[in-house]
Enzyme design. Structure first.
Site, PDB file in Angstrom:
ATOM      1  N   TRP A   1     -18.188 -15.262 -32.390  1.00  0.00           N
ATOM      2  CA  TRP A   1     -19.365 -14.421 -32.147  1.00  0.00           C
ATOM      3  C   TRP A   1     -19.926 -13.915 -33.464  1.00  0.00           C
ATOM      4  CZ3 TRP A   1     -14.919 -14.359 -29.263  1.00  0.00           C
ATOM      5  CH2 TRP A   1     -15.055 -14.753 -27.919  1.00  0.00           C
TER       6      TRP A   1
ATOM      7  N   HIS B   1     -21.507  -9.912 -26.277  1.00  0.00           N
ATOM      8  CA  HIS B   1     -21.388 -10.422 -24.903  1.00  0.00           C
ATOM      9  C   HIS B   1     -21.253  -9.242 -23.949  1.00  0.00           C
ATOM     10  CE1 HIS B   1     -16.761 -10.946 -25.841  1.00  0.00           C
ATOM     11  NE2 HIS B   1     -17.218  -9.798 -26.230  1.00  0.00           N
TER      12      HIS B   1
ATOM     13  N   ARG C   1     -26.689 -11.827 -31.019  1.00  0.00           N
ATOM     14  CA  ARG C   1     -25.902 -12.667 -31.923  1.00  0.00           C
ATOM     15  C   ARG C   1     -26.666 -12.893 -33.222  1.00  0.00           C
ATOM     16  NH1 ARG C   1     -22.519 -16.294 -28.155  1.00  0.00           N
ATOM     17  NH2 ARG C   1     -21.909 -14.681 -26.669  1.00  0.00           N
TER      18      ARG C   1
ATOM     19  N   GLN D   1     -26.949 -11.940 -20.492  1.00  0.00           N
ATOM     20  CA  GLN D   1     -25.799 -12.507 -19.788  1.00  0.00           C
ATOM     21  C   GLN D   1     -25.582 -11.721 -18.505  1.00  0.00           C
ATOM     22  OE1 GLN D   1     -22.360 -12.202 -22.419  1.00  0.00           O
ATOM     23  NE2 GLN D   1     -22.686 -14.302 -23.145  1.00  0.00           N
TER      24      GLN D   1
ATOM     25  N   VAL E   1      -9.148 -14.669 -21.632  1.00  0.00           N
ATOM     26  CA  VAL E   1      -8.768 -15.285 -20.348  1.00  0.00           C
ATOM     27  C   VAL E   1      -7.642 -16.300 -20.587  1.00  0.00           C
ATOM     28  CG1 VAL E   1     -10.974 -14.994 -19.149  1.00  0.00           C
ATOM     29  CG2 VAL E   1     -10.618 -17.001 -20.603  1.00  0.00           C
TER      30      VAL E   1
ATOM     31  N   ALA F   1     -12.716 -13.552 -14.484  1.00  0.00           N
ATOM     32  CA  ALA F   1     -13.962 -13.050 -15.071  1.00  0.00           C
ATOM     33  C   ALA F   1     -14.823 -14.250 -15.433  1.00  0.00           C
ATOM     34  CB  ALA F   1     -13.680 -12.219 -16.317  1.00  0.00           C
TER      35      ALA F   1
HETATM   36  N1  PHE Z   1     -17.953 -13.469 -23.029  1.00  0.00           N
HETATM   37  C1  PHE Z   1     -17.965 -14.917 -23.118  1.00  0.00           C
HETATM   38  C2  PHE Z   1     -19.099 -15.336 -24.047  1.00  0.00           C
HETATM   39  O1  PHE Z   1     -19.957 -14.578 -24.347  1.00  0.00           O
HETATM   40  C3  PHE Z   1     -18.156 -15.570 -21.762  1.00  0.00           C
HETATM   41  C4  PHE Z   1     -16.983 -15.337 -20.869  1.00  0.00           C
HETATM   42  C5  PHE Z   1     -16.964 -14.229 -20.029  1.00  0.00           C
HETATM   43  C6  PHE Z   1     -15.935 -16.243 -20.855  1.00  0.00           C
HETATM   44  C7  PHE Z   1     -15.894 -14.026 -19.198  1.00  0.00           C
HETATM   45  C8  PHE Z   1     -14.870 -16.033 -20.014  1.00  0.00           C
HETATM   46  C9  PHE Z   1     -14.861 -14.951 -19.198  1.00  0.00           C
HETATM   47  O2  PHE Z   1     -19.154 -16.442 -24.536  1.00  0.00           O
END
Ligand code: PHE
Length: 330
Positions: A159, A173, A199, A213, A256, A298
């Site tokens: 990120w 995010h 970003r 998002q 995750v 998630a």
């Molecule tokens: N937060 C991640 C992103 O911005 C996306 C994501 C959210 C992936 C939740 C897994 C679970 O790229």
């Protein structure tokens, strides 16, 4: 002399009366000229003054000039009254065509990203999810550490972050909302968190430095990957129609385990639409939940991507350019 005196007096009465009776400005003008025009009655008297004996001239001259002033004032008064009368009549005569089509007021409409967001919210609400919001200015803890992304860990490079001078950052995010929500709410829980993210990236047709998002989070005693896939698939089919086809592809996100990329079929290929996975035990712990007791999934979907696919838009920058030729198509 007597004769002139009488004629001045009767002239005054006659002229005053006539001017009051004039029906319009044209008529008034004709009457005025009868007395003060080139050959008007009073003009003639005034002109004859020069041939009169001195005493008579002074007397008649004074009276004749007074009469001239009197007639000028009367004329102005009568003219003003006639003008007002004409205007009132014109107003009364004004006519409205009540059958003519009205002029439409220009009203604005919702931005395509707002339309998408509302649709997303409706779909998840229908599946029992609550809609939650979180701050756009975040702490490193919520944006990274709590999500199992320690300082100096290379995963932070995934990120490109805007760090602020005040020690905060612009969230990269919507995942920090997971932590904020789990801290304050006991499972079982189902939420989505739509919102703006940032970003530090160069922009091109598929990248913007700010975009939207929607985060999803479902935690319970035995929530599994099967539930994740079912919910995500249900969402895509409700959003794009029954024929929407998705696949989960193994991928890596620190928060995750296991993690997936969600792709959607597009023509002969696949388009990356979301990240997803089972919430990492460290993330549950960081939010104050016991990972031996609770588990769940998630996901994070790019809303700009959803809008681009739905409306067949090939450049993400159009959403933020403010070009009315683009916006008015929605
Ligand atoms: N937060 C991640 C992103 O911005 C996306 C994501 C959210 C992936 C939740 C897994 C679970 O790229």
């Amino acid at each position: 002399m007597v004769k002139t005196k009488i004629s001045l007096k009767s002239l005054k009465i006659k002229a005053g009366k006539e001017m009051l009776q004039a029906k319009d400005l044209k008529e008034l003008d004709v009457i005025f000229k009868q007395y003060l025009g080139d050959n008007g009655e009073l003009t003639l008297i005034l002109r004859s003054l020069k041939d009169m004996p001195k005493v008579k001239k002074a007397k008649i001259g004074k009276e004749a000039n007074e009469l001239k002033n009197f007639l000028n004032i009367k004329f102005s008064e009568a003219a003003a009254a006639l003008k007002e009368k004409a205007q009132k009549e014109a107003e009364l005569k004004e006519w409205f065509d009540i059958t003519a089509p009205g002029k439409k007021a220009v009203v604005g409409h919702l931005h395509p990203l707002t339309l998408v967001r509302r649709k997303v919210e409706d779909i998840f609400e229908s599946m029992g999810f609550s809609i939650i919001e979180g701050p756009e200015m975040e702490t490193e803890w919520y944006n990274f550490d709590a999500l199992n992304i320690p300082k100096d860990h290379p995963a932070r490079d995934l990120w490109d972050t805007f760090y602020l001078k005040n020690g905060f950052l612009l969230r990269t995010h919507t995942s920090p909302v997971q932590i904020r929500y789990m801290e304050k709410n006991q499972p079982p829980l189902r939420i989505i968190a739509p919102g703006r993210v940032f970003r530090h990236e160069a922009t091109d047709s598929s990248h913007e430095m700010n975009f939207y998002q929607v985060e999803g989070l479902m935690i319970g005693k035995d929530i599994s990957v099967a539930n994740a896939k079912a919910i995500i698939q249900e969402f895509f089919q409700k959003f794009f129609g029954k024929s929407a086809e998705i696949r989960l592809r193994p991928s890596y996100f620190p928060f995750v385990e296991p993690g997936f990329e969600v792709d959607m079929k597009r023509g002969s290929g696949w388009m990356e639409m979301a990240g997803a996975g089972m919430v990492h035990p460290n993330v549950l712990k960081n939010a104050g939940l016991n990972p031996k007791e609770w588990q769940g999934f998630a996901f994070g979907v790019g809303m700009d991507r959803l809008a681009m696919m739905k409306y067949k838009i090939d450049d993400i920058r159009l959403f933020y350019g403010g070009d009315l030729r683009f916006l008015q198509q929605f």
